[in-house]
Design a protein around this motif. Sequence first.
Motif, PDB file in Angstrom:
ATOM      1  N   HIS A   9      -4.778   3.184   3.848  1.00  0.00           N
ATOM      2  CA  HIS A   9      -5.299   2.529   2.629  1.00  0.00           C
ATOM      3  C   HIS A   9      -6.962   2.354   3.309  1.00  0.00           C
ATOM      4  CE1 HIS A   9      -5.587  -1.417  -0.124  1.00  0.00           C
ATOM      5  NE2 HIS A   9      -6.428  -0.070  -0.600  1.00  0.00           N
ATOM      6  N   ALA A  10      -7.842   2.818   2.510  1.00  0.00           N
ATOM      7  CA  ALA A  10      -9.156   2.863   3.007  1.00  0.00           C
ATOM      8  C   ALA A  10     -10.126   1.948   1.855  1.00  0.00           C
ATOM      9  CB  ALA A  10      -9.762   4.189   3.165  1.00  0.00           C
ATOM     10  N   VAL A 145      -8.046   4.238  -1.836  1.00  0.00           N
ATOM     11  CA  VAL A 145      -8.219   2.877  -2.397  1.00  0.00           C
ATOM     12  C   VAL A 145      -6.875   2.439  -2.812  1.00  0.00           C
ATOM     13  CG1 VAL A 145     -10.707   3.404  -2.661  1.00  0.00           C
ATOM     14  CG2 VAL A 145      -9.122   3.648  -4.587  1.00  0.00           C
ATOM     15  N   SER A 147      -3.215   0.843  -1.663  1.00  0.00           N
ATOM     16  CA  SER A 147      -2.235   0.495  -0.680  1.00  0.00           C
ATOM     17  C   SER A 147      -1.110   1.617  -0.480  1.00  0.00           C
ATOM     18  CB  SER A 147      -2.102  -0.578  -0.779  1.00  0.00           C
ATOM     19  OG  SER A 147      -0.893  -1.072  -1.642  1.00  0.00           O
ATOM     20  N   HIS A 148      -0.807   2.124  -1.647  1.00  0.00           N
ATOM     21  CA  HIS A 148       0.672   2.820  -1.569  1.00  0.00           C
ATOM     22  C   HIS A 148       0.223   4.558  -2.126  1.00  0.00           C
ATOM     23  CE1 HIS A 148       0.800   2.041  -5.813  1.00  0.00           C
ATOM     24  NE2 HIS A 148       0.248   0.668  -5.487  1.00  0.00           N
TER      25      HIS A 148
ATOM     26  N   GLU B  17      -2.669  -4.789  -7.522  1.00  0.00           N
ATOM     27  CA  GLU B  17      -3.243  -3.791  -6.462  1.00  0.00           C
ATOM     28  C   GLU B  17      -3.978  -4.616  -5.304  1.00  0.00           C
ATOM     29  OE1 GLU B  17      -2.028  -0.965  -5.928  1.00  0.00           O
ATOM     30  OE2 GLU B  17      -1.164  -0.353  -8.144  1.00  0.00           O
ATOM     31  N   THR B  18      -4.464  -4.114  -4.238  1.00  0.00           N
ATOM     32  CA  THR B  18      -5.182  -4.706  -3.146  1.00  0.00           C
ATOM     33  C   THR B  18      -6.174  -3.752  -2.873  1.00  0.00           C
ATOM     34  OG1 THR B  18      -3.809  -4.023  -1.572  1.00  0.00           O
ATOM     35  CG2 THR B  18      -3.524  -6.220  -2.363  1.00  0.00           C
ATOM     36  N   LYS B  19      -7.428  -4.366  -2.357  1.00  0.00           N
ATOM     37  CA  LYS B  19      -8.571  -3.522  -1.684  1.00  0.00           C
ATOM     38  C   LYS B  19      -8.610  -3.611  -0.380  1.00  0.00           C
ATOM     39  CE  LYS B  19     -11.989  -4.420  -4.449  1.00  0.00           C
ATOM     40  NZ  LYS B  19     -13.246  -4.282  -5.273  1.00  0.00           N
ATOM     41  N   GLU B  34      -6.800  -6.437   3.908  1.00  0.00           N
ATOM     42  CA  GLU B  34      -6.583  -6.356   2.501  1.00  0.00           C
ATOM     43  C   GLU B  34      -7.154  -7.680   1.743  1.00  0.00           C
ATOM     44  OE1 GLU B  34      -3.822  -4.038   1.097  1.00  0.00           O
ATOM     45  OE2 GLU B  34      -4.812  -2.860   2.666  1.00  0.00           O
TER      46      GLU B  34
END
Lengths: 332, 135
Positions: A9-10, A145, A147-148, B17-19, B34
């Motif tokens: 995850h970037a 962008v 996480s999965h 969602e997360t960033k 995160e």
Amino acid sequence: MNKPFDHSHAAHCETGVTSALLRHHQLDISEPMVFGLASGLAYAYLPMIKINSLPLISYRMPPRMIIKIFSRRVDGLTINFEKFRNPKDGLRRLNEKLDQGEVVGLQTSVFFLPYFPPDMRFHFNAHNLLIYGREGDTYQISDPVFSHVVEVREKDLQKARFAKGALAPKGMMYYLDSIPEKIDYEYLIPKAIRFTAKMNSRKNPLPISGVRGMHRVANKIKKLKNEDPRYARLFLGQIVRMQEEIGTGGAGFRYMFAAFLQEAGEILGNEELNEEAHAAMAIGDEWREFALLAARMNKQRGDQGFGDIADKLREVAGLEEGMYKRLVDIGK
Amino acid sequence: MKKNEVPQDKSHALAGETKTIYALDESGKVGATETSGWDVEDIVLDQALEELQRHAEDALVRAQAGKTSPLEFHMYKQRMDLPMLAQATGQFQWQVRRHFDPRRFAKLSAKKLNRYAEVLDLTVDVLKELPEKHE
């Protein structure tokens, strides 16, 4: 041949894609290092480019530049880029590369990707993602962008790759051709830092870029009190959206630059760089403070305080200028 | 910003969602962490979405009154504006604007309609229709 793909995850699509692609090919490099070596940090106020009739403000190098500058600077790294006029050719070529076990980068529009949350789906054509596999007409995607990992059907992927309009991706795909065993950090880091510092400081004569650009936007904000209140609100909102929402945002890029400076300092054994990393973090905090002020004023729908917001931006510009001045001499 | 100060405002725009964002840990090292979103981002994003919504509603009312074509409504509904639509379809803005005329729009060739439908991600049938109400 098919090495399992490691999703990570970037913070930003382009730097995330580049570092994931290199890591997949056994060259361990972090996202901030890619960002730093490509001199990705920037500021540009582009009133001639309008988005929803508001001017474009960018906090980093234009799309595709990061990956291109990076591959040009790093010796022995070749990335092949292919564009297609005909969507069918683009699909065939993508499948060909995937069948060879290659991991392929794509430039796409965000609007046509169903896995994006609805509120985020704008017509932004310079998104980057990696495809690491395919089952029938379903493509396995590592979008940096997220996480999965995600999946997209061929129909939607084709629409996203061949979306029209500004920065149209034209089906652009890219993959590694040759990869160096290691990167000459001793040479590249000081060079990249000096480039960033020169480009953003007052050494850059363009009035719309770097520190000068920030002062120009500050002037513009100050004059907003004479504008139609609706326009003024939208203009401020646009600045903050460009800063925080689209891509990683202005503060986000300053934080990423800080991570790069710290890592660079460790590699070169330079304590000064670690100090500058903390300065860059503090600058990121100030950008967020600025965003907060602007958003708060928007919400209250007041028209007082444009002067304060403009002053805040000038303050941030002053801090950045200081940092760039010190960084120009790094490695001399 | 320190890692424990990173906002976790559960942005509705991110829909769960997360960033990733870079922040400082206790030892002063910058690393990825995160975030579930920040209220400030939601405020300005909502504002931009509301603006598009307002344009779409306005266009719908005018289209129902026969003062503009369904094209203008669908343009805003699909989050575009005139310069974007013109660029995406490879026309000048005045050419697109002419198709906001209901009579001209009704006479558009299948080819032109297809092109609009494609860039707006709609079917031609939907493109020609107007909904009762904009949700």
